[in-house]
Design an enzyme around this catalytic site. Sequence first.
Site, mmCIF file in Angstrom:
data_model
loop_
_atom_site.group_PDB
_atom_site.id
_atom_site.type_symbol
_atom_site.label_atom_id
_atom_site.label_comp_id
_atom_site.label_asym_id
_atom_site.label_seq_id
_atom_site.Cartn_x
_atom_site.Cartn_y
_atom_site.Cartn_z
ATOM 1 N N ASP A 122 1.218 -0.840 -0.018
ATOM 2 C CA ASP A 122 0.013 -0.174 0.175
ATOM 3 C C ASP A 122 1.471 1.200 -0.118
ATOM 4 O O ASP A 122 2.187 1.106 0.381
ATOM 5 C CB ASP A 122 -0.800 0.340 1.669
ATOM 6 C CG ASP A 122 -1.691 1.323 1.637
ATOM 7 O OD1 ASP A 122 -2.468 1.735 0.168
ATOM 8 O OD2 ASP A 122 -1.794 1.926 2.312
ATOM 9 N N ASP A 166 -0.036 5.413 0.998
ATOM 10 C CA ASP A 166 -0.328 6.048 1.761
ATOM 11 C C ASP A 166 -0.355 5.732 3.878
ATOM 12 O O ASP A 166 -0.983 4.283 3.813
ATOM 13 C CB ASP A 166 -1.436 6.987 1.667
ATOM 14 C CG ASP A 166 -1.743 8.054 0.854
ATOM 15 O OD1 ASP A 166 -0.743 8.361 0.668
ATOM 16 O OD2 ASP A 166 -1.950 7.929 -0.470
ATOM 17 N N ASP A 212 -1.502 -0.711 6.321
ATOM 18 C CA ASP A 212 -1.399 0.436 7.824
ATOM 19 C C ASP A 212 -3.113 0.095 7.404
ATOM 20 O O ASP A 212 -3.168 -0.006 9.696
ATOM 21 C CB ASP A 212 -0.923 1.136 7.917
ATOM 22 C CG ASP A 212 -1.458 2.360 6.430
ATOM 23 O OD1 ASP A 212 -2.092 3.178 6.967
ATOM 24 O OD2 ASP A 212 -2.017 1.848 5.465
#
Length: 222
Positions: free
Chosen positions: A18, A20, A168
Amino acid sequence: MSAHAPLFNRAFGAFLFDMDGTVLNSIAAAERIWSAWALRHGVDVETFLPTIHGARAIDTITRLNLPGLDAEEQAAYITAAEINDVEGIVEIPAAAAFLGSLPKDRWAMVTSAPRDLALRRMAAAGIPEPAVMITAEDVKAGKPDPSGYLLAAKKLGVEPTDCLIFEDATVGIQAAEAAGAALMIITTTHQHPVETAHATLASYDAISVKVDADGWLRLRAN
């Protein structure tokens, strides 16, 4: 680091990341823009902001179901504003070096951001551009749908179950689980401890990678 032995005892065909919150921190910029947008449209900022992370802008806006709002038009506005505001965007500690240590044909970025925004943020944070990058435009359904991760694995020529996904946010974690991949959760930007059965990592300094004789990736704890 919460290191779960299985991740260090097996080989992976590819790593999928991922963007961001996983390889760069764009929270300040994103929350500046989304806060102003929410105030303008009468949305409660405090309850709304936690819902923006990891999802495509159009999915975030559509989910609100605000009357008389063109979700595509508003998503385009948000994207343009985010491209223009990269102040304070930084890499997650040691992420650029870790990505740079990987064979280029063995990793991909899978982000909910549109391509132009993803490239702008990576440049701002000093993150290397991947050979394979799946963005918001490449999928019909965003995270938590696993389509992006499945497409990345396909483009790299590996099975999703042979991938390790670095994530995250909740919707991204759900997408990774749905893809059937192993998972490492990056906790650098988490304000509260995360309760999870998956391995967690606060800094890429804690791990390194060895490519074995068959070209597979093996994680090592530093």
